[in-house]
Design an enzyme around this catalytic site. Structure first.
Site, PDB file in Angstrom:
ATOM      1  N   TYR A 110       0.830  -1.208   0.000  1.00 64.57           N
ATOM      2  CA  TYR A 110       0.000   0.000   0.000  1.00 64.57           C
ATOM      3  C   TYR A 110       0.866   1.260   0.000  1.00 64.57           C
ATOM      4  O   TYR A 110       1.894   1.306   0.664  1.00 64.57           O
ATOM      5  CB  TYR A 110      -0.878  -0.002   1.264  1.00 64.57           C
ATOM      6  N   TRP A 112       1.004   5.718  -1.620  1.00 63.96           N
ATOM      7  CA  TRP A 112       0.696   6.722  -2.643  1.00 63.96           C
ATOM      8  C   TRP A 112       1.799   6.875  -3.677  1.00 63.96           C
ATOM      9  O   TRP A 112       1.551   7.377  -4.766  1.00 63.96           O
ATOM     10  CB  TRP A 112       0.451   8.066  -1.968  1.00 63.96           C
TER      11      TRP A 112
END
Ligand code: PGD
Length: 762
Positions: A110, A112
């Site tokens: 996970y 960004w």
């Protein structure tokens, strides 16, 4: 003078001038009316001493081979030549896949990462691991994990909350009253996954205010909305919003202001909620007086607010942060129920909104998909809700509830991370350390020596987006950017694509991974797919070369949404929702059938374990809000100038109300220790009346820097938060809230470790 080069980041597009090696100057994109200063973190981070210059392997892993180790996070690193590091890693991947199978590799990874469609780190790692035979994935997300699971049961899908929130223009033109539970913080609207071309939240809020829109902010933090909105501030105890909403519902019922017509036509299950609100279910009427004892908002304020809501075109919004707490499903569900009771869902500028901070709420959305790197097929059927990572690593074979099912945790031997920083984003980082120590091997690609790379065995240096070519466009945005490389790569760093390609060739899956394409081939191929889609819409887009030379291309858009679920309101049969009833489910028999005490069939006030009304306050009397930072995106570029300027004695700022500071004999700019039973960290004190008494605010993202006792010297709030799920339904993260105490730090201030590279064995 070299010419300026246009590029895109999650916090805005910008022009940069470079000498090919360094960025000499940056300027925000000239079409951006309210550019974000986060941009100024880029040049100062670019060649910062914490950039990773070449591949490294942890010294203990080289000495002892794979296996659990408490040296992770404290160990030295050995520099290796690329070929040696990749040979070694390829052998380790072969060993893990052949001995334990693909089910032993966690590749959810996970994070960004950076803007850019091709170099999107998660797509790269998933494609690579799928070529290897698959991996255990992480589902949902840290942003709106509870919404993602709850909303399909309530309104059929999470999508309306991502694409149909009324635009700020619709608010300025139609909303008379906007009640923002959790606000619409400018700092959050500064960022958008994949990029943002025009920041415009403050401008629209000003316009709305000038048009007579009344904004009411419901939040413990006054700056959760820009000053331009001139909002009234209601500051309940954190986590008590559901009680407040139930009492607003009570007033609507008792004053006969409920829209029965809307409820009958568009909703099911309202009667059960009404019974609960009136106290016919549990003997407790959810009156404003009842809500006052929980939220500390005076009952007369609640009576008046409910009447105002019914008398005006009213929009109720619930921020993502509200569901990032224990029982986070409840305020979201109750917000929808309240808006349904008012009967304005689907009317311009009325109804319900959620996650009102992504830039995509301010724009006319694009009408088409944009190409992404194909990830291939994952042959492993095992996954975890993303925030259960530490549980998974600490309890292999253990069982847990999720969406009405009982699942078991796989036995993970290797974690491979690319484009995220779990030692920033996960809760209870001390526990995560123990979990990572149990692994055989940890591999991380990143550009910086973050806390996660320091807990890895293999550290592979990734380029920053400014060092590579890509295609850039943000979620919901319509302007496509040619993201051109501004400088050459730092040190020996490589793109994730190049790293995976070189590994793939060693593992004989090279052709499958690359399809024989270079980066430029992929960019052209992705652009051509877009061109083809456009030509089917009878739009002739420029050739790749023309687009690359011009730098941007405007994709077709549709009108900005006026209200969520408008089509459903217009024709509830043709546009029935994806719920079992096709309507808004104020009561969900599906959720009820799961039998969860922590998420029943309709929204309820459930007292969280940690809040200002709990016994824990005897020891830890302050409610910490660990929200998104103003001066960076999450933990990204924390070493940059703009982020560093906000620090106090090099520590992350913690805001506290003057009354609470006085009680503790604390002064502005003191270095303080923030602590609870789980851990502690240092922070720099900022005394502020923008924070409700009893609350302290410490943003996420200061690079985690534990000393020998586990105290984070820098101020990462996840050293204090609980690794506790929202509920059995969603298993979503709850990092927003924790109870703490704060005292002056009187010992000699320790030097930060994380702002320098770790010890390197020469
Ligand atoms: P970032 O700091 O963005 O945080 O968690 P996330 O892990 O996404 O990390 C991205 C990392 O990717 C950085 O280390 C960066 O250097 C690296 N990177 C950037 N580009 C590239 C690339 O091209 N390749 C590679 N290999 N690496 C790259 C964010 C998460 O935190 C989120 S989304 C939310 S909403 C959560 N919010 C909270 C919260 O409200 N409260 C608490 N307490 N905790 C939270 N954590 C969550």
């Amino acid at each position: 003078m070299s010419k300026s080069i246009l590029h895109m980041s999650h916090w805005g597009a910008f022009d940069a001038i470079s000498d090919g090696e360094r960025i000499l100057n940056t300027r925000p994109y000239d079409k951006d009316p309210e550019p974000s200063p986060i941009l100024y973190n880029i040049p100062s981070s670019h060649h910062h001493r914490t950039r990773i210059d070449r591949p490294y392997v942890r010294s203990g892993w080289l000495e002892n081979g794979p296996g659990s180790s408490s040296r992770r996070g404290k160990d030295k690193f050995v520099p290796l030549e690329w070929n040696d590091a990749l040979d070694l890693l390829a052998e380790e991947l072969k060993r893990i896949y052949s001995s334990f199978g693909a089910e032993s590799v966690f590749g959810g990874s996970y994070g960004w990462a950076s803007a850019g469609r091709f170099h999107h780190a998660q797509s790269q790692i998933h494609r690579f691991l799928n070529c290897m035979g698959g991996y255990v994935d992480g589902v949902d997300n840290y942003s709106f994990g509870a919404s993602n699971v709850l909303l399909p049961h309530i309104i059929g899908s999470v999508n309306p909350t991502l694409t149909e929130n009324p635009s700020l223009e619709a608010i300025a033109n139609h909303s008379e009253l906007v009640i923002l539970f959790g606000g619409i913080a400018t700092k959050n609207a500064a960022n958008n996954a994949g990029g943002i071309s025009r920041h415009n939240t403050r401008g629209w809020l000003k316009k709305a205010h000038n048009n007579g829109t009344r904004f009411i902010l419901v939040s413990p933090l006054q700056d959760d909305i820009a000053e331009e909105a001139n909002a009234e501030w209601i500051a309940p105890r954190p986590g008590s919003d559901t009680a407040l909403m139930l009492a607003l519902g009570y007033v609507l019922i008792s004053e006969k202001l409920v829209s029965k017509e809307f409820l009958n036509k568009y909703c099911i299950g309202y009667e059960k909620l009404e019974k609960y609100i009136l106290g016919n279910e549990d003997g407790i009427p959810k009156t404003p007086n009842w809500a006052e004892t929980i939220s500390e908002i005076p009952a007369p304020t609640i009576w008046k607010l409910a009447r105002d809501m019914a008398a005006h075109r009213t929009l109720i919004t619930v921020s993502w942060s509200l569901q990032r707490t224990q029982y986070g499903e409840q305020p979201l569900w109750m917000g929808i129920a309240l808006a349904s009771m008012l009967g304005q869902i689907g009317l311009p500028g009325g109804g319900f909104g959620h996650g009102f901070t992504g830039s995509f709420i301010g724009h006319n959305p694009r009408t088409m998909k944009v190409p992404a790197l194909p990830q291939g097929k994952n042959n492993v059927n095992k996954y975890i809700p993303v925030a259960r990572i530490a549980d998974m690593l600490l309890n292999p074979g253990g069982s847990y509830h999720y969406k009405g099912k009982v699942l078991t945790y796989p036995d993970i031997k290797m974690v491979y991370w690319c484009g995220g920083n779990p030692f920033h984003h996960h809760q209870d980082l001390g526990r995560l350390r123990k979990a990572f120590n149990s692994l055989e091997t940890v591999v991380v690609h990143d550009s910086f020596w973050t806390a996660t790379t320091r807990h890895a065995d293999f550290v592979l240096p990734a380029t920053m987006s400014i060092e590579r070519d890509d295609l850039g466009i943000g979620m919901g945005e319509s302007e496509l950017f040619a993201m051109k490389s501004i400088t050459k790569p730092h040190g020996e760093s490589k793109d994730d694509y190049e790293i995976f390609s070189e590994l793939a060739h060693r593992l004989r899956i090279g052709k499958q991974f690359t399809e024989g394409r270079s980066v430029t081939d992929w960019l052209k191929c992705m652009y051509e797919k877009l061109r083809l889609d456009l030509s089917e819409m009878k739009i002739q887009a420029p050739s790749f070369q023309e687009f690359w030379d011009i730098g941007t291309y405007q994709l077709p858009t549709e009108d900005a949404p006026q209200s969520m679920l408008k089509k459903f309101r217009d024709d509830p049969t043709l546009h029935r929702l994806g719920t079992p009833s096709g309507k808004i489910e104020i009561f969900s028999s599906t959720i009820e059938s799961f039998g969860y005490k922590d998420c029943a069939g309709h929204p309820k006030w459930l007292e969280p374990k940690e809040w200002l009304g709990s016994d824990i306050t005897k020891h830890y009397p302050l409610h910490m809000i660990a929200n998104q930072p103003k001066t960076r995106l999450h933990s990204q570029l924390d070493v940059g100038d703009y982020s560093q300027k906000s620090k106090i004695s090099n520590r992350e700022p913690l805001r506290m109300h003057p009354d609470d500071a006085r009680k503790r004999n604390l002064s502005d700019k003191d270095v303080v220790e923030v602590f609870n039973d789980r851990g502690s960290c240092l922070a720099g004190l900022l005394i502020s009346k923008s924070v409700r008494p009893g609350v302290v605010q410490l943003s996420t993202g200061a690079w985690y820097d534990p000393d020998e006792n586990g105290m984070c010297k820098h101020g990462n709030p996840n050293s204090l938060t609980a690794d506790r799920p929202t509920s059995n339904l969603s298993q979503a993260p709850t990092g927003q809230h924790a109870l703490v105490e704060v005292r002056k730090y009187t010992k000699t201030l320790p030097k930060l470790t994380v702002m320098d590279p770790p010890s390197i064995v020469k």
